[in-house]
Design an enzyme around this catalytic site. Structure first.
Site, PDB file in Angstrom:
ATOM      1  N   ASN A  37      39.397  44.710  32.681  1.00 30.60           N
ATOM      2  CA  ASN A  37      39.768  45.650  31.609  1.00 30.60           C
ATOM      3  C   ASN A  37      38.533  46.283  30.969  1.00 30.60           C
ATOM      4  O   ASN A  37      38.655  47.075  30.031  1.00 30.60           O
ATOM      5  CB  ASN A  37      40.641  44.965  30.541  1.00 30.60           C
ATOM      6  CG  ASN A  37      39.902  43.895  29.778  1.00 30.60           C
ATOM      7  OD1 ASN A  37      38.775  43.549  30.117  1.00 30.60           O
ATOM      8  ND2 ASN A  37      40.521  43.351  28.744  1.00 30.60           N
ATOM      9  N   THR A  40      34.065  43.596  28.508  1.00 31.04           N
ATOM     10  CA  THR A  40      32.652  43.182  28.656  1.00 31.04           C
ATOM     11  C   THR A  40      32.135  43.460  30.069  1.00 31.04           C
ATOM     12  O   THR A  40      30.940  43.373  30.304  1.00 31.04           O
ATOM     13  CB  THR A  40      32.435  41.694  28.298  1.00 31.04           C
ATOM     14  OG1 THR A  40      33.246  40.882  29.158  1.00 31.04           O
ATOM     15  CG2 THR A  40      32.770  41.410  26.853  1.00 31.04           C
ATOM     16  N   LYS A  96      43.391  34.706  24.864  1.00 29.00           N
ATOM     17  CA  LYS A  96      44.494  35.196  25.704  1.00 29.00           C
ATOM     18  C   LYS A  96      44.134  35.186  27.181  1.00 29.00           C
ATOM     19  O   LYS A  96      44.945  34.801  28.027  1.00 29.00           O
ATOM     20  CB  LYS A  96      44.919  36.601  25.258  1.00 29.00           C
ATOM     21  CG  LYS A  96      45.730  36.563  23.967  1.00 29.00           C
ATOM     22  CD  LYS A  96      45.913  37.922  23.370  1.00 29.00           C
ATOM     23  CE  LYS A  96      47.142  38.613  23.884  1.00 29.00           C
ATOM     24  NZ  LYS A  96      47.393  39.860  23.126  1.00 29.00           N
ATOM     25  N   TYR A 150      36.828  29.934  23.040  1.00 29.31           N
ATOM     26  CA  TYR A 150      36.442  29.930  24.460  1.00 29.31           C
ATOM     27  C   TYR A 150      36.679  28.538  25.053  1.00 29.31           C
ATOM     28  O   TYR A 150      37.326  28.389  26.092  1.00 29.31           O
ATOM     29  CB  TYR A 150      34.971  30.312  24.567  1.00 29.31           C
ATOM     30  CG  TYR A 150      34.443  30.456  25.975  1.00 29.31           C
ATOM     31  CD1 TYR A 150      34.942  31.416  26.848  1.00 29.31           C
ATOM     32  CD2 TYR A 150      33.396  29.642  26.433  1.00 29.31           C
ATOM     33  CE1 TYR A 150      34.426  31.560  28.128  1.00 29.31           C
ATOM     34  CE2 TYR A 150      32.864  29.785  27.705  1.00 29.31           C
ATOM     35  CZ  TYR A 150      33.390  30.746  28.552  1.00 29.31           C
ATOM     36  OH  TYR A 150      32.870  30.897  29.820  1.00 29.31           O
ATOM     37  N   LYS A 154      39.488  27.600  27.900  1.00 25.08           N
ATOM     38  CA  LYS A 154      39.098  27.119  29.232  1.00 25.08           C
ATOM     39  C   LYS A 154      39.653  25.718  29.489  1.00 25.08           C
ATOM     40  O   LYS A 154      40.002  25.378  30.626  1.00 25.08           O
ATOM     41  CB  LYS A 154      37.577  27.126  29.372  1.00 25.08           C
ATOM     42  CG  LYS A 154      36.976  28.521  29.455  1.00 25.08           C
ATOM     43  CD  LYS A 154      37.347  29.239  30.763  1.00 25.08           C
ATOM     44  CE  LYS A 154      36.557  30.525  30.944  1.00 25.08           C
ATOM     45  NZ  LYS A 154      36.945  31.259  32.162  1.00 25.08           N
ATOM     46  N   TYR A 164      49.870  23.427  37.774  1.00 21.65           N
ATOM     47  CA  TYR A 164      50.385  24.222  38.910  1.00 21.65           C
ATOM     48  C   TYR A 164      50.066  23.531  40.236  1.00 21.65           C
ATOM     49  O   TYR A 164      50.846  23.600  41.181  1.00 21.65           O
ATOM     50  CB  TYR A 164      49.797  25.648  38.890  1.00 21.65           C
ATOM     51  CG  TYR A 164      50.677  26.632  38.163  1.00 21.65           C
ATOM     52  CD1 TYR A 164      50.891  26.522  36.791  1.00 21.65           C
ATOM     53  CD2 TYR A 164      51.317  27.667  38.835  1.00 21.65           C
ATOM     54  CE1 TYR A 164      51.714  27.414  36.120  1.00 21.65           C
ATOM     55  CE2 TYR A 164      52.143  28.563  38.175  1.00 21.65           C
ATOM     56  CZ  TYR A 164      52.336  28.430  36.819  1.00 21.65           C
ATOM     57  OH  TYR A 164      53.157  29.305  36.159  1.00 21.65           O
TER      58      TYR A 164
END
Ligand code: UDP
Length: 316
Positions: A37, A40, A96, A150, A154, A164
């Protein structure tokens, strides 16, 4: 089927590490979908790939629904602000992309039956009370501090990746990336390597935070990329530290940057940021044993290359 012609999605593909991964997979003959996006990331990092028929750039915030037609063989989730200054400026996008972005990319891997690799971080160890840090260490993180956005994102990303893997039987990998440097870091990203290099090449004072007694261990990007490739091709599903175990205090590091760049700068001391980890060094026994990987590039050599690159690209 060899990896040639396989299709890979790399989120954060226009960032520092993501773009080097795009290069590597294009070289290896894969079809690369680079998703970013650009908050950064920087298109300049992938501009040289623009005309390659195997390269496709998709401007998209991976915290939001993402669809891609056709087969996908690998999904690499590298999107996230990664500098403490950036994640202070973008706390919600950082949370997010680590949480929702991991969920969405895992969903893509599940749908496409792809192998998934999560870019995790040494920040999951927080301000560590165990030194050096082994993968078995659970960490010492302040969930509500400025770095929590952050670190906890993480940590959640690792948890959902393992869920998963265990519940949906997704083929997953988790790399815990320690401090890495090299060409394509943003000169203004606020991290110690670009800050000191920028200051040194302009003969400005080097800003050491605190007394500079905190330690870090710096890995050159090419070593890191090789470690990631080996992990991706291995069958190791538990998290693996990838980083360089040569540890320096930040004051030693400042002197080294000045030496290598022949700078005439002074060193000045500024306040230590909140929750700044006091020490950090990866234990890479696991990577050595199971991936036959260890870093090859000496800090002086990597710094020389990085300084050369910054001098040529300072206007970016
Ligand atoms: N640091 C510093 N001067 C700077 C930038 C950073 O002394 O101009 C210190 C920072 O306080 C930390 C270390 O260098 O102890 C590494 O900081 P960086 O932002 O690169 O990443 P971190 O390893 O903390 O995630």
């Amino acid at each position: 089927m060899s990896d040639k012609k396989k299709r890979i999605v790399i989120t954060g593909g226009a960032g520092f590490l993501g773009s080097h991964l795009c290069d590597r997979f294009i070289q290896d003959g894969l079809k690369v979908f680079c998703v970013d996006n650009l908050i950064t990331g920087n298109l300049d990092n992938v501009r040289h790939l623009w005309k390659d028929k195997n390269f496709e750039f998709i401007k998209h915030d991976i915290s939001k629904e993402f669809r891609l037609g056709g087969h996908v063989h690998y999904v690499l989730h590298f999107a996230s602000p990664a500098s403490p200054v950036d994640y202070l400026n973008y706390p919600i996008p950082t949370l997010k992309v680590g949480a929702l972005g991991s969920h969405i990319t895992l969903g893509l891997a599940k749908l496409k039956k792809a192998r998934y690799l999560l870019a995790s971080t040494s920040e999951v160890y927080g301000d560590p009370e165990e030194h050096p840090q082994k993968e078995s260490y659970w960490g010492h993180v302040n969930p509500i501090g400025p770095r929590g956005v952050y670190d906890e994102a993480k940590r959640f990303a690792e948890a959902i990746t393992m869920a998963y893997h265990r519940y949906h039987k997704i083929d997953t990998r988790i790399v815990r990336i320690f401090n890495t440097y090299g060409p394509r870091m943003r000169i203004q990203d606020g991290r110690v390597v670009p800050n000191f290099i920028y200051q040194a090449i302009h003969n400005k004072p080097l800003t050491v935070y605190g007394r500079g007694a905190q330690t870090r261990s710096f890995c050159y990007y090419s070593d890191l990329i090789e470690g990631i490739i080996r992990l991706l091709r291995s069958n190791v599903t538990m998290p693996v530290n990838i980083g360089n175990p040569d540890e320096f205090t930040i004051l030693e590091f400042a002197r080294l940057v000045m030496d290598v760049s022949h700078a005439k700068s002074k060193i000045i001391f500024k306040p230590l940021p909140v929750d700044d980890p006091k020490q950090r060094r990866p234990d890479i026994t696991f990577a050595k044993k199971y991936l036959k990987w260890s870093p090859q590039v000496k800090l002086e050599d990597g710094l020389q290359e990085t300084i050369r690159w910054f001098k040529q690209n300072i206007a970016r």
